[in-house]
Design an enzyme around this catalytic site. Structure first.
Site, PDB file in Angstrom:
ATOM      1  N   SER A 277      59.595  32.410   1.782  1.00  0.00           N
ATOM      2  CA  SER A 277      59.885  31.024   2.147  1.00  0.00           C
ATOM      3  C   SER A 277      61.387  30.808   2.096  1.00  0.00           C
ATOM      4  CB  SER A 277      59.195  30.068   1.166  1.00  0.00           C
ATOM      5  OG  SER A 277      59.733  28.767   1.259  1.00  0.00           O
ATOM      6  N   ARG A 316      38.872  34.512  50.680  1.00  0.00           N
ATOM      7  CA  ARG A 316      40.091  34.675  49.879  1.00  0.00           C
ATOM      8  C   ARG A 316      40.447  33.327  49.287  1.00  0.00           C
ATOM      9  NH1 ARG A 316      43.481  38.521  52.379  1.00  0.00           N
ATOM     10  NH2 ARG A 316      45.072  38.039  50.837  1.00  0.00           N
TER      11      ARG A 316
END
Length: 448
Positions: A277, A316
């Protein structure tokens, strides 16, 4: 490829990120073009000399990726500007050969097949790491096969289990994912080759021979038909990645919860600078768990994008196909990153059996109430036994006395069970059920 971004280095799998890099994408397209030219030459569609001239220019290092990207914005995909650049390079050496670049194919043939080639590499990498993770979890399950700990349901202490059983649960799920990986490869890793509208009309009667030769060149199965508009293969690969990441998040969530200061039954591997930390020197944060859980939070939306894009238009698709391009690589990279962190955890997890024993004893025997109830039920029936042990539990909670005392103080219980019976029922190691047998079964299944 360009260097991974700062965040990618936390969350993405490095090797899989390389498989989906810009350069790998371009190389996949070029591999298709080179193989197509060789296949067509073999089928007598284009001259062999032209095929060789094309193949010599199919190296991604020859091309400016930034320029291709800029041109793709206007072209609509990366293949169109790459085809132009490839044609120009071939023409500089052989103008006749340049006319045969991308002969009879369509952009999606190259883009989908290039993606399949990338997925083939990425799935191989995932498979390798899955095997390593399985091996590490198997060792963990074997070592702690009979190590008692608290089993928790709804975040509350429930019954004794073993830590080996928990590790075997993680392992069992990963084994199912590896089985899925084996099953999906033949379905997903196939050639895409259909020409403009999926008929290969551009190649006439030579189309079947070219398709077979192209599949051989790329070492990909030839599917019964082109799949331009059928996106289940891509979705299956993406959902595999999402499900794998979800399973790894279960493991990470368990480890993170067991790492809490008040529980402290396990800890992530320790290393200088790992999990610290910026403010609190005592902290040892579960950073790998955090990365896995962060990845798991992202994959459902990406997977949903693929599923939502399946309803593509006619032969497509418009928009749905394009939506896959960035999403699928991200899914692969997130699942690979989660797996890399999980492998680190499986190999280096610190396990604290003494703390597990302390937590088993912390409730003063309450965690063993079912054990007592089942023993008592053999004497007075399950309903009365449940009620009687419930009274003793409430008395223990109210008074702070150990459950053994309140059980013996209850006349109905004391009339049916001796102090020795109660003492035996309160031993966690004697109420593990089939935990060790389940661990053995998972380990045996893995050997098969």
């Amino acid at each position: 490829m360009a260097a991974l971004s700062l965040f990618d280095q936390i969350f993405a799998g490095a090797d899989v990120a390389e498989a989906f890099s810009d350069r790998a994408h371009v190389q996949g397209l070029l591999d298709f073009e080179s193989a197509l030219a060789r296949a067509e030459a073999g089928a007598g569609v284009i001259p062999l000399k032209a095929a060789r001239a094309i193949a010599r220019q199919c190296d991604a290092s020859f091309y400016d990726l930034d320029s291709l990207g800029a041109a793709a914005r206007e072209a609509g995909n990366t293949l169109i500007p790459l085809q132009a650049a490839l044609t120009a390079r071939v023409a500089a050496k052989d103008k006749t050969a340049a006319g045969f670049v991308h002969w009879g194919a369509t952009s999606q043939d190259a883009l989908d097949t290039g993606l399949v080639l990338q997925m083939r590499t990425a799935l191989g990498l995932l498979d390798a790491d899955l095997r390593k993770c399985e091996s590490a979890l198997a060792a963990l399950a074997r070592k702690h096969r009979a190590t008692p700990m608290v089993g928790r349901t709804w975040m509350q202490q429930a019954l004794p289990i073993t830590f080996g059983l928990k590790a075997a649960g993680w392992l069992d799920a990963l084994m199912r994912h590896r089985a899925r990986l084996v099953e999906l490869r033949p379905r997903v890793l196939v050639l895409q080759f259909g020409g403009a509208a999926g008929t290969l009309a551009s190649l006439g009667g030579k189309a079947p021979a070219v398709a077979r030769a192209l599949a051989r060149e790329l070492k990909l199965p030839l599917p019964p038909m082109p799949w331009h508009g059928a996106r289940d293969r891509v979705v299956e690969a993406g959902q595999f990645c999402a499900a794998l990441t979800g399973t790894l998040s279960k493991m990470a969530r368990d480890i993170a919860l067991l790492s809490q200061t008040e529980i402290a039954e396990v800890a992530e591997p320790a290393a200088p600078g790992r999990g610290g930390s910026s403010a609190m020197p005592q902290k040892r944060n579960p950073v790998s768990c955090a990365a896995i859980l962060a990845n798991a939070a992202r994959v459902p939306h990406l997977s949903a994008t693929l599923t939502g894009a399946m309803g593509q238009e006619n032969e497509r698709g418009l928009g749905g196909w394009q939506a896959e391009w960035a999403v699928l690589p991200e899914l692969f990279q997130l699942s690979a990153g989660a797996l890399e962190h999980a492998l680190l955890l499986a190999r280096g997890l610190e396990v604290f059996p003494n703390r597990m024993a302390q937590n088993l004893a912390a409730s003063g025997g309450l965690v063993m109430s079912e054990s007592v109830k089942m023993r008592l039920a053999k004497k007075i029936g399950q309903g009365p036994a449940h009620a009687a042990v419930g009274r003793a539990v409430r008395a223990s909670v109210k008074s702070g006395k150990p459950l053994a005392e309140t059980l013996l103080a209850d006349p109905e219980i004391a009339a049916a069970l001796s102090a020795r019976d109660i003492g035996a029922a309160l031993k966690p190691e004697a109420y593990l059920g089939s935990a060790t047998a389940f661990v053995d079964r998972v380990l045996a299944a893995r050997k098969k």
